[in-house]
Design a protein around this motif. Sequence first.
Motif, PDB file in Angstrom:
ATOM      1  N   ILE A 157       0.860  -1.187   0.000  1.00  0.00           N
ATOM      2  CA  ILE A 157       0.000   0.000   0.000  1.00  0.00           C
ATOM      3  C   ILE A 157       0.892   1.232   0.000  1.00  0.00           C
ATOM      4  CG2 ILE A 157      -1.872   1.224   1.160  1.00  0.00           C
ATOM      5  CD1 ILE A 157      -2.623  -1.659   0.299  1.00  0.00           C
ATOM      6  N   ALA A 158       0.615   2.166  -0.879  1.00  0.00           N
ATOM      7  CA  ALA A 158       1.352   3.424  -0.967  1.00  0.00           C
ATOM      8  C   ALA A 158       0.398   4.577  -0.710  1.00  0.00           C
ATOM      9  CB  ALA A 158       1.980   3.578  -2.351  1.00  0.00           C
ATOM     10  N   GLY A 159       0.836   5.520   0.117  1.00  0.00           N
ATOM     11  CA  GLY A 159       0.057   6.731   0.377  1.00  0.00           C
ATOM     12  C   GLY A 159       0.924   7.939   0.114  1.00  0.00           C
ATOM     13  N   GLY A 160       0.300   9.035  -0.290  1.00  0.00           N
ATOM     14  CA  GLY A 160       1.078  10.237  -0.565  1.00  0.00           C
ATOM     15  C   GLY A 160       0.266  11.338  -1.198  1.00  0.00           C
ATOM     16  N   ALA A 161       0.930  11.991  -2.141  1.00  0.00           N
ATOM     17  CA  ALA A 161       0.327  13.126  -2.845  1.00  0.00           C
ATOM     18  C   ALA A 161       0.389  12.824  -4.339  1.00  0.00           C
ATOM     19  CB  ALA A 161       1.088  14.406  -2.506  1.00  0.00           C
ATOM     20  N   PHE A 162      -0.576  12.060  -4.829  1.00  0.00           N
ATOM     21  CA  PHE A 162      -0.630  11.679  -6.235  1.00  0.00           C
ATOM     22  C   PHE A 162      -2.082  11.439  -6.617  1.00  0.00           C
ATOM     23  CE2 PHE A 162       0.529   7.968  -3.649  1.00  0.00           C
ATOM     24  CZ  PHE A 162      -0.494   7.075  -3.925  1.00  0.00           C
ATOM     25  N   SER A 163      -2.362  11.434  -7.913  1.00  0.00           N
ATOM     26  CA  SER A 163      -3.732  11.179  -8.351  1.00  0.00           C
ATOM     27  C   SER A 163      -3.855   9.888  -9.156  1.00  0.00           C
ATOM     28  CB  SER A 163      -4.286  12.365  -9.150  1.00  0.00           C
ATOM     29  OG  SER A 163      -3.505  12.604 -10.292  1.00  0.00           O
ATOM     30  N   THR A 164      -2.751   9.406  -9.715  1.00  0.00           N
ATOM     31  CA  THR A 164      -2.789   8.140 -10.436  1.00  0.00           C
ATOM     32  C   THR A 164      -1.623   7.252 -10.017  1.00  0.00           C
ATOM     33  OG1 THR A 164      -1.466   8.839 -12.340  1.00  0.00           O
ATOM     34  CG2 THR A 164      -3.859   9.230 -12.460  1.00  0.00           C
ATOM     35  N   ALA A 165      -1.819   5.955 -10.153  1.00  0.00           N
ATOM     36  CA  ALA A 165      -0.784   4.953  -9.905  1.00  0.00           C
ATOM     37  C   ALA A 165      -0.868   3.929 -11.035  1.00  0.00           C
ATOM     38  CB  ALA A 165      -1.006   4.281  -8.557  1.00  0.00           C
ATOM     39  N   GLY A 166       0.233   3.755 -11.748  1.00  0.00           N
ATOM     40  CA  GLY A 166       0.213   2.810 -12.871  1.00  0.00           C
ATOM     41  C   GLY A 166      -0.783   3.194 -13.938  1.00  0.00           C
ATOM     42  N   GLY A 167      -1.072   4.483 -14.054  1.00  0.00           N
ATOM     43  CA  GLY A 167      -1.990   4.978 -15.077  1.00  0.00           C
ATOM     44  C   GLY A 167      -3.460   4.918 -14.710  1.00  0.00           C
ATOM     45  N   VAL A 168      -3.802   4.395 -13.516  1.00  0.00           N
ATOM     46  CA  VAL A 168      -5.209   4.359 -13.103  1.00  0.00           C
ATOM     47  C   VAL A 168      -5.452   5.384 -12.004  1.00  0.00           C
ATOM     48  CG1 VAL A 168      -5.483   1.928 -13.743  1.00  0.00           C
ATOM     49  CG2 VAL A 168      -4.894   2.508 -11.398  1.00  0.00           C
ATOM     50  N   SER A 169      -6.654   5.888 -11.932  1.00  0.00           N
ATOM     51  CA  SER A 169      -7.012   6.860 -10.901  1.00  0.00           C
ATOM     52  C   SER A 169      -6.911   6.215  -9.524  1.00  0.00           C
ATOM     53  CB  SER A 169      -8.445   7.369 -11.135  1.00  0.00           C
ATOM     54  OG  SER A 169      -8.812   8.266 -10.105  1.00  0.00           O
ATOM     55  N   ALA A 170      -6.129   6.863  -8.642  1.00  0.00           N
ATOM     56  CA  ALA A 170      -5.942   6.367  -7.274  1.00  0.00           C
ATOM     57  C   ALA A 170      -5.582   7.571  -6.397  1.00  0.00           C
ATOM     58  CB  ALA A 170      -4.850   5.306  -7.222  1.00  0.00           C
ATOM     59  N   PRO A 171      -6.567   8.415  -6.080  1.00  0.00           N
ATOM     60  CA  PRO A 171      -6.282   9.644  -5.350  1.00  0.00           C
ATOM     61  C   PRO A 171      -5.628   9.425  -3.987  1.00  0.00           C
ATOM     62  CG  PRO A 171      -8.475   9.731  -6.308  1.00  0.00           C
ATOM     63  CD  PRO A 171      -7.975   8.316  -6.455  1.00  0.00           C
ATOM     64  N   ASN A 172      -4.302   9.647  -3.943  1.00  0.00           N
ATOM     65  CA  ASN A 172      -3.491   9.699  -2.725  1.00  0.00           C
ATOM     66  C   ASN A 172      -3.249   8.376  -2.015  1.00  0.00           C
ATOM     67  OD1 ASN A 172      -3.154  12.625  -2.902  1.00  0.00           O
ATOM     68  ND2 ASN A 172      -5.333  12.676  -2.437  1.00  0.00           N
ATOM     69  N   VAL A 173      -3.836   7.273  -2.492  1.00  0.00           N
ATOM     70  CA  VAL A 173      -3.578   5.953  -1.900  1.00  0.00           C
ATOM     71  C   VAL A 173      -3.825   4.880  -2.965  1.00  0.00           C
ATOM     72  CG1 VAL A 173      -5.915   5.677  -0.944  1.00  0.00           C
ATOM     73  CG2 VAL A 173      -3.988   4.494   0.138  1.00  0.00           C
ATOM     74  N   ALA A 174      -2.905   3.879  -3.022  1.00  0.00           N
ATOM     75  CA  ALA A 174      -3.029   2.834  -4.038  1.00  0.00           C
ATOM     76  C   ALA A 174      -2.441   1.529  -3.497  1.00  0.00           C
ATOM     77  CB  ALA A 174      -2.276   3.247  -5.306  1.00  0.00           C
ATOM     78  N   ARG A 175      -2.786   0.425  -4.160  1.00  0.00           N
ATOM     79  CA  ARG A 175      -2.270  -0.883  -3.767  1.00  0.00           C
ATOM     80  C   ARG A 175      -1.610  -1.558  -4.968  1.00  0.00           C
ATOM     81  NH1 ARG A 175      -8.150  -3.748  -2.848  1.00  0.00           N
ATOM     82  NH2 ARG A 175      -8.941  -3.240  -4.904  1.00  0.00           N
ATOM     83  N   TRP A 176      -0.540  -2.302  -4.669  1.00  0.00           N
ATOM     84  CA  TRP A 176       0.225  -3.034  -5.672  1.00  0.00           C
ATOM     85  C   TRP A 176       0.125  -4.513  -5.341  1.00  0.00           C
ATOM     86  CZ3 TRP A 176       2.623  -2.573 -10.209  1.00  0.00           C
ATOM     87  CH2 TRP A 176       3.624  -3.455 -10.551  1.00  0.00           C
ATOM     88  N   ASP A 177      -0.363  -5.323  -6.280  1.00  0.00           N
ATOM     89  CA  ASP A 177      -0.551  -6.756  -6.018  1.00  0.00           C
ATOM     90  C   ASP A 177       0.605  -7.608  -6.520  1.00  0.00           C
ATOM     91  OD1 ASP A 177      -0.887  -6.849  -8.777  1.00  0.00           O
ATOM     92  OD2 ASP A 177      -2.999  -7.426  -8.682  1.00  0.00           O
ATOM     93  N   GLY A 178       1.671  -6.961  -6.969  1.00  0.00           N
ATOM     94  CA  GLY A 178       2.817  -7.665  -7.518  1.00  0.00           C
ATOM     95  C   GLY A 178       2.890  -7.553  -9.029  1.00  0.00           C
ATOM     96  N   ALA A 179       1.776  -7.157  -9.634  1.00  0.00           N
ATOM     97  CA  ALA A 179       1.739  -7.026 -11.092  1.00  0.00           C
ATOM     98  C   ALA A 179       1.195  -5.673 -11.560  1.00  0.00           C
ATOM     99  CB  ALA A 179       0.887  -8.145 -11.693  1.00  0.00           C
ATOM    100  N   ARG A 180       0.262  -5.111 -10.774  1.00  0.00           N
ATOM    101  CA  ARG A 180      -0.343  -3.844 -11.216  1.00  0.00           C
ATOM    102  C   ARG A 180      -0.834  -3.037 -10.027  1.00  0.00           C
ATOM    103  NH1 ARG A 180      -5.866  -4.379 -10.917  1.00  0.00           N
ATOM    104  NH2 ARG A 180      -6.577  -6.500 -10.716  1.00  0.00           N
ATOM    105  N   TRP A 181      -0.994  -1.726 -10.262  1.00  0.00           N
ATOM    106  CA  TRP A 181      -1.545  -0.805  -9.252  1.00  0.00           C
ATOM    107  C   TRP A 181      -3.056  -0.761  -9.370  1.00  0.00           C
ATOM    108  CZ3 TRP A 181       1.113   1.003  -5.328  1.00  0.00           C
ATOM    109  CH2 TRP A 181       2.496   1.131  -5.430  1.00  0.00           C
ATOM    110  N   ALA A 182      -3.734  -0.567  -8.250  1.00  0.00           N
ATOM    111  CA  ALA A 182      -5.194  -0.434  -8.226  1.00  0.00           C
ATOM    112  C   ALA A 182      -5.569   0.560  -7.127  1.00  0.00           C
ATOM    113  CB  ALA A 182      -5.856  -1.784  -7.956  1.00  0.00           C
ATOM    114  N   PRO A 183      -6.718   1.204  -7.256  1.00  0.00           N
ATOM    115  CA  PRO A 183      -7.159   2.140  -6.215  1.00  0.00           C
ATOM    116  C   PRO A 183      -7.713   1.400  -5.005  1.00  0.00           C
ATOM    117  CG  PRO A 183      -8.811   1.979  -7.933  1.00  0.00           C
ATOM    118  CD  PRO A 183      -7.647   1.138  -8.379  1.00  0.00           C
TER     119      PRO A 183
END
Length: 173
Positions: free
Chosen positions: A20-46
């Motif tokens: 889980i990543a938190g910070g000051a961003f609006s996208t992760a891996g090209g998908v919308s994820a306002p300020n928090v996102a998760r990485w499953d080992g292959a891709r980012w998701a909100p």
Amino acid sequence: SSGMNEDEVRDLTVYNGELIAGGAFSTAGGVSAPNVARWDGARWAPLGSGMNGHVFGLTVYNGELIAGGGFTSAGGVSASKIARWDGTTWAPLGSGMNDDEVRDLTVYNGELIAGGAFSTAGGVSAPNVARWDGARGAPRGSGMNGHVFGLTVYNGELIAGGGFTSAGGVSAS
């Protein structure tokens, strides 16, 4: 992966086998994820619809992901500077904090500890540091006379760092 856009990642933790990543961003891996996102080992998701402000601290407490920051909404639900994610939805953690922001989180002696730039937690006086026992917020001693930026546990003791010169009424530069 293309990572995050804009400013920065402020904290990382692992929850339910995902990074889980938190910070000051609006996208992760090209998908919308306002300020928090998760990485499953292959891709980012909100995580739901994210936060309406920056996330500075992340930890896991009682099986839930806890996020702290400068937000007032998590997943579209009112959450004042601190919120919990149960794997599906965001919810507030009590009535949260007033003022600026939660800067860091840790777990100590079975309680969630939050540090930052606030004067109340759960509606009670808690200068810059507070604890949550799973049911309600409470001060951690008489608090600090300045902001708390980092928290951890070392040799069985809670350690706080920040811009304070007094902790619990005792000199602590």
